[in-house]
Write a protein that holds these residues in place. Structure first.
Motif, mmCIF file in Angstrom:
data_model
loop_
_atom_site.group_PDB
_atom_site.id
_atom_site.type_symbol
_atom_site.label_atom_id
_atom_site.label_comp_id
_atom_site.label_asym_id
_atom_site.label_seq_id
_atom_site.Cartn_x
_atom_site.Cartn_y
_atom_site.Cartn_z
ATOM 1 N N LEU C 57 0.803 0.686 11.084
ATOM 2 C CA LEU C 57 0.915 2.278 11.312
ATOM 3 C C LEU C 57 1.837 2.896 12.321
ATOM 4 C CD1 LEU C 57 -0.256 4.708 9.945
ATOM 5 C CD2 LEU C 57 -2.222 4.731 11.692
ATOM 6 N N ALA C 58 1.830 2.179 13.406
ATOM 7 C CA ALA C 58 2.689 2.542 14.490
ATOM 8 C C ALA C 58 4.149 2.340 14.005
ATOM 9 C CB ALA C 58 2.383 1.685 15.636
ATOM 10 N N HIS C 59 4.388 1.217 13.251
ATOM 11 C CA HIS C 59 5.764 1.392 12.779
ATOM 12 C C HIS C 59 6.188 2.311 11.804
ATOM 13 C CE1 HIS C 59 7.667 -2.936 13.493
ATOM 14 N NE2 HIS C 59 7.458 -2.223 14.584
ATOM 15 N N SER C 60 5.344 2.471 10.739
ATOM 16 C CA SER C 60 5.627 3.362 9.803
ATOM 17 C C SER C 60 5.336 4.778 10.057
ATOM 18 C CB SER C 60 4.645 2.888 8.558
ATOM 19 O OG SER C 60 3.474 3.425 8.720
ATOM 20 N N GLY C 61 4.709 5.083 10.940
ATOM 21 C CA GLY C 61 4.466 6.445 11.363
ATOM 22 C C GLY C 61 3.475 7.215 10.293
ATOM 23 N N LEU C 62 2.992 8.503 10.287
ATOM 24 C CA LEU C 62 2.327 9.092 9.756
ATOM 25 C C LEU C 62 2.819 9.651 8.339
ATOM 26 C CD1 LEU C 62 0.213 11.273 11.933
ATOM 27 C CD2 LEU C 62 -0.448 9.183 10.904
ATOM 28 N N SER C 63 2.289 9.622 7.069
ATOM 29 C CA SER C 63 2.756 10.092 6.056
ATOM 30 C C SER C 63 1.711 10.831 5.259
ATOM 31 C CB SER C 63 3.351 9.308 5.113
ATOM 32 O OG SER C 63 2.348 8.541 4.502
ATOM 33 N N MET C 64 2.033 11.528 4.138
ATOM 34 C CA MET C 64 0.900 12.334 3.520
ATOM 35 C C MET C 64 0.247 11.473 2.852
ATOM 36 S SD MET C 64 0.505 15.439 3.298
ATOM 37 C CE MET C 64 -0.529 15.542 1.914
ATOM 38 N N ASP C 65 0.579 10.185 2.484
ATOM 39 C CA ASP C 65 -0.271 9.222 1.813
ATOM 40 C C ASP C 65 -1.730 9.014 2.568
ATOM 41 O OD1 ASP C 65 1.454 8.898 -0.406
ATOM 42 O OD2 ASP C 65 2.161 6.921 0.493
ATOM 43 N N ILE C 66 -1.572 9.101 4.104
ATOM 44 C CA ILE C 66 -2.621 8.844 4.812
ATOM 45 C C ILE C 66 -3.697 9.893 4.242
ATOM 46 C CG2 ILE C 66 -3.565 8.742 7.080
ATOM 47 C CD1 ILE C 66 -0.914 8.022 8.075
ATOM 48 N N PHE C 67 -3.306 11.113 4.191
ATOM 49 C CA PHE C 67 -4.347 11.978 3.843
ATOM 50 C C PHE C 67 -5.254 12.037 2.585
ATOM 51 C CE2 PHE C 67 -1.585 13.255 7.424
ATOM 52 C CZ PHE C 67 -2.479 13.567 8.606
ATOM 53 N N LYS C 68 -4.125 11.732 1.526
ATOM 54 C CA LYS C 68 -4.704 11.414 0.334
ATOM 55 C C LYS C 68 -5.577 10.248 0.054
ATOM 56 C CE LYS C 68 -0.290 11.534 -1.889
ATOM 57 N NZ LYS C 68 0.473 11.032 -2.869
ATOM 58 N N VAL C 69 -5.360 9.063 1.000
ATOM 59 C CA VAL C 69 -6.170 7.897 0.722
ATOM 60 C C VAL C 69 -7.468 8.135 1.434
ATOM 61 C CG1 VAL C 69 -6.198 5.699 1.894
ATOM 62 C CG2 VAL C 69 -4.444 6.238 0.579
ATOM 63 N N LEU C 70 -7.380 8.960 2.714
ATOM 64 C CA LEU C 70 -8.679 9.094 3.543
ATOM 65 C C LEU C 70 -9.517 10.180 2.934
ATOM 66 C CD1 LEU C 70 -7.516 9.069 7.287
ATOM 67 C CD2 LEU C 70 -8.301 7.163 5.765
ATOM 68 N N ALA C 71 -8.915 11.134 2.204
ATOM 69 C CA ALA C 71 -9.892 12.138 1.539
ATOM 70 C C ALA C 71 -10.373 11.262 0.415
ATOM 71 C CB ALA C 71 -8.886 13.127 0.864
ATOM 72 N N LEU C 72 -9.663 10.519 -0.361
ATOM 73 C CA LEU C 72 -10.255 9.922 -1.510
ATOM 74 C C LEU C 72 -11.243 8.785 -1.001
ATOM 75 C CD1 LEU C 72 -7.411 8.508 -4.048
ATOM 76 C CD2 LEU C 72 -9.457 9.811 -4.386
#
Ligand SMILES: Nc1ncnc2c1ncn2[C@@H]1O[C@H](COP(=O)(O)O)[C@@H](O)[C@H]1O
Ligand SMILES: Nc1ncnc2c1ncn2[C@@H]1O[C@H](COP(=O)(O)O)[C@@H](O)[C@H]1O
Ligand SMILES: Nc1ncnc2c1ncn2[C@@H]1O[C@H](COP(=O)(O)O)[C@@H](O)[C@H]1O
Ligand code: NA
Ligand code: NA
Ligand code: NA
Lengths: 326, 97, 326, 326, 97, 97
Positions: C57-72
């Protein structure tokens, strides 16, 4: 050259850690590996040896050597407890004779693994099927020992044998955790793809020697503790614990020469025949011949025969095989 | 509180299965046990060392009624005669809850 | 292609060691991994997965996918126990229904780790934040299960609920050792420098597959032992243990398609939803609903759903995702 | 530059896992490493450090530095408990003073190992003989502490000392498992061939940092649990636990400058003097001065001095040595 | 020697903290316990297996005076009624040293 | 069954060797013990934590005859006075096999 190999073996850290364990007991140190760890280390070693043996066999494919080796292994596992029993009976009671005969007819997985380590350090190849030979030799001696015991027990005492039937004992010997783990890993090694076996290498190969050294430290501690119970048990016990391995070794070296085994296979087979069990067989004897003296059969195999084999035996057998084979 | 018999049994670890079966067969209401006991007795030292459980003991604690005790008394005696070990019996009060 | 993946999965040593464990129980072998070791192996796996996820995660940085995944993830963790409960209530008593619903709403870390291993072997990338999704899904189902239980318990029996308050149970679920370890390692992975994470690789990566194989051997032993207690518990239990995972998987695969998740993320999320807890939730239920039958909810998740997922589920879900996504 | 080193140390995963352990206790998580594992991890670390130290010494050969270092180590191990005792006596009873003095005169192997890790990450060389210095410093403080206790005990109370003789205690301190293991590994490292030490590297080096991180997680859990018992024990205890290490460190840094030690050796010696024992000495004190409050001497060393050293102390001492040496 | 009551309590491992707090609150002079007990009772089999301690028991041994016993009798009964487990009470002689 | 004395001793783990020697010296017929006990007493909390066994206890169970008990009573008292720990004595019936 033979002295070189011997000294090389003595200065091997793996062997030196065994000495460290003995020393720690001698100076009454409280150094102690928790038993959960000992168990894990021994399972780890079986896991690795089994897997690598299976993978090796999958590579090399079947050959006539396999059958020669397995037949020899089985034959010796049945023969050794027989003559051991009659030698022992001249001095010991029926209980101890049967238990010790079974002990020496069976094998020591750690000695076997130490011998594999020795072969690898001397770049000497061996067959992956040797793992199967080892597994095959674990149980038969227990059966022979119990049959002899039951036979003579009925004759001599009218039968003091305990309730567990021979069948039950055999069952337990065959479903023994170590046997199941090494045979299972062996089969998994055979069917797994090269790539997946390769991915396990850092675990099965990388840290292997270190884990072995650690385990031999533990074996040294154990052997040292067991040594005490042999005090005052007389020269016969000591002589037997060294001479029977040598005799078994001589016999199998001769047979290896006759059957033209490869040097590596022959060494491992020699080590199997020369070694004695201190896990599976004692457990079986504790239950099936409780009157046998566990203060005798455990330390004989663990505190005399085992150190003898890993320190002197392996390089000696290797030296002899080097003289005789090719 | 209620009067109960308390049995304390020390037996080789490899015999645990047999003793548990025996208690189950005779429909004893409950039992507790643990492994890892060491000790000395007629069959010598059980020091818990080595890669097998063969040289260590298990300890069983069984609280039972008088009739339950009468039911298992003889079978336990027979098991111990065969496999070694000890059994001590005493009276306890059961804190009913 | 799908058969290939399935067979590849079946011949993976990691899976084969699981079978070996089952087999060992079946033949009544005494093979047993000391519990101190099981615990260590499971902590080791969480440590590695957390650390690697954080570093990724430190490498890739944040993205919208994170929020989608966590919400799901959160949504499913709340939803699954709800519908599971009502399905279960049609056949089972309140205690068992609540406990099993919580079990299936929560997740199995080992199934998740096995799926990560699967993705790595199939060179399929996935987001490091999936580790956070996993941690997020552990506790909510416990809360939902207990709320449902308390609600119906008061209605039906006038309240037999045990003293620990829901708050206390939630507290314990959230401070659960596994959750703390994986989230902690995840955060450490995020803040650590590349160099220092790299220096840990021989531990976190090198020996990982070997440790996983060893752990799955242990899981096989455990699953085998638990299987026995399901004997005679009827077809409903068995059907539920396989069909609910499949239903959850179908649901989340659909959602993944709608939300355009990447294939790797979608597989891991599917596996989380399809898996059931056999550590955290059973521990919570044993304490908070002691009248629920632990001989039911533990073996259902551990001896049926877990094997089903790692053997058939993972390759099946992957096959389906391959058809649907891109 | 010093801030860099400090931050680098704080963001080192190895140190962060220590914090994770503290945190887990603070939030009352049930995360717990089985004691069999803790023991194994600590033995593993001693095994590796000893072996590598010995191998390094075999390479570099003997030098005058060795004698300087060993003399300093022994001198400090005898001196520190003396002045610590008289400082402590001004506030505490005889029992606690003697026990705490012995605790701070002895050393912490884990702090030492963490410092080695620090040096390696900062590519700073050090002598393999430092391992011998560490082993040498373990026992003397126990002897000094007990002698002081016996001396004053006879004067003050007419003698309440327990039966174990000083000789017996010394014996036990010297044959202590950790001392035997690290010295044994050290000697094995000296006599083993390069090739065989090299073959152990994946075990002794590859997975080392990971095992250390895992062990520090465990140390964090332990330190966290111990912290509680210090509540309400007053400012003197806290001040002592931080100031004595600093004082010892200042003293040895001065001596290192006088004797022109290398930076690496000096740091390790500083860390040894600044650290306090929480394994060997507490065990000895529990038996020989049972009236001393174990709720004081264990948490002082384990929950204050140990974290202080690994978090702030090591980078601080390194910074100072960088200013003074070379 | 001195007459004492001996309590033997078997309880789920996850309840250890609660029982220890209870003994501390009621200022009982001392206690001993260990984990790793397995067993069977009204709540089924606790076989000690798995990655959680939830299916294993702890055993407590408490030697106390008669008044101490009267103090904790009811609280222990209530704890067991809630959490399961057993408590057996007997008389012992305390070897004063 | 036969009347026996039962001794239950809790002592620091590091004293196990001493107690075993004492039992051997006085030729007691048998004993059982296990490590890993935690507890609280006059010498504070023994929580079993840490890398040493110094903060955990061992539990000994000794079944012996009345004369055997008289033999070891005083030595055990002296050991406990020195090293801490407790000893409880009670009457049991020995299931002879
Ligand atoms: N007198 C005794 N008191 C307590 N435990 C005993 C006694 N005798 C035997 N035991 C235990 O029972 C086990 C088996 O006893 P035995 O079959 O007599 O060797 C021993 O290893 C001890 O752990
Ligand atoms: N009659 C008994 N004798 C000894 N231990 C028992 C008995 N009944 C229950 N136990 C122990 O107490 C635990 C909890 O009991 P229960 O709450 O009845 O399931 C069981 O797992 C057993 O270890
Ligand atoms: N009243 C008691 N009941 C049960 N165990 C006790 C009692 N008092 C002390 N102990 C145990 O004996 C150990 C040593 O006791 P002490 O020497 O009084 O600290 C304690 O750590 C407890 O495990
Ligand atoms: Na043999
Ligand atoms: Na789920
Ligand atoms: Na110091």
């Amino acid at each position: 050259m033979s002295a070189d190999v011997l000294i090389g073996n003595l200065l091997n850290p793996v062997i030196l850690f065994f000495f460290l364990g003995l020393l720690a007991v001698w100076i009454r140190s409280d150094l102690a590996i928790p038993t959960a760890l000992s168990r894990f280390l021994s399972y780890y070693l079986l896991f690795c040896i089994g897997l690598k043996g299976g993978a090796e066999l999958a590579h090399s494919g079947l050959s006539m050597d396999i059958f020669k080796v397995l037949a020899l292994a089985l034959g010796m596992a049945l023969l050794v407890p027989l003559y051991a029993f009659f030698i022992l009976r001249r001095r010991l009671n029926l209980y101890d004779s049967a238990a010790i005969a079974a002990t020496y007819g069976s094998i020591s997985a750690v000695t076997f693994i130490t011998a594999i380590n020795f072969l690898e350090e001397n770049q000497e190849p061996f067959g992956g099927y040797m793992v199967a030979a080892m597994a095959l030799m674990e149980a038969p001696a227990i059966i022979v020992g119990l049959l002899l015991f039951n036979l003579y027990d009925r004759n001599e005492t009218g039968g003091s044998a305990r309730s567990p039937s021979v069948r039950q004992i055999v069952r337990e010997a065959v479903t023994n955790g170590s046997v199941v783990l090494i045979l299972g890993s062996f089969l998994i090694g055979i069917v797994s793809t090269d790539k997946s076996v390769h991915a396990l290498l850092p675990f099965t190969d990388g840290i292997f020697k270190g884990m072995l050294a650690f385990f031999l430290l533990d074996m040294g501690l154990l052997a040292g503790k067991r040594l005490a119970s042999l005090r005052g048990s007389g020269g016969f016990i000591l002589r037997f614990s060294v001479l029977i391995p040598l005799f078994n070794a001589a016999l199998i070296i001769g047979l290896a020469w006759l059957l033209e085994l490869s040097k590596g296979d022959a060494l491992l087979l020699t080590v199997l025949c020369a070694s004695a069990s201190y896990i599976a067989v004692p457990a079986a004897m504790r239950i099936s011949i409780p009157k046998a003296n566990a203060g005798l059969y455990v330390p004989m195999s663990l505190a005399i025969t085992f150190p003898f084999n890993i320190i002197l035996g392996i390089p000696l057998y290797y030296f002899l095989l080097n003289q005789i084979l090719n | 509180m209620q009067a109960y018999k308390k049995l304390e049994i020390v037996i080789n670890t490899l015999e645990v299965r047999r003793l548990v079966s025996l208690l189950n067969e005779h429909e004893i209401g409950g039992y507790t046990y643990w492994k890892g006991a060491r000790g000395r007795g007629d069959r010598g030292l059980q020091d818990g060392e080595g890669l097998t459980e063969a040289f260590s003991n298990a300890y069983f604690l069984v609280g039972c009624t008088e009739p339950e005790f009468e039911r298992i008394r003889e079978p336990i005696r027979a098991l111990l005669a065969d496999a070694g070990g000890v059994c001590m019996v005493s009276d306890v009060q059961w804190l009913v809850h």
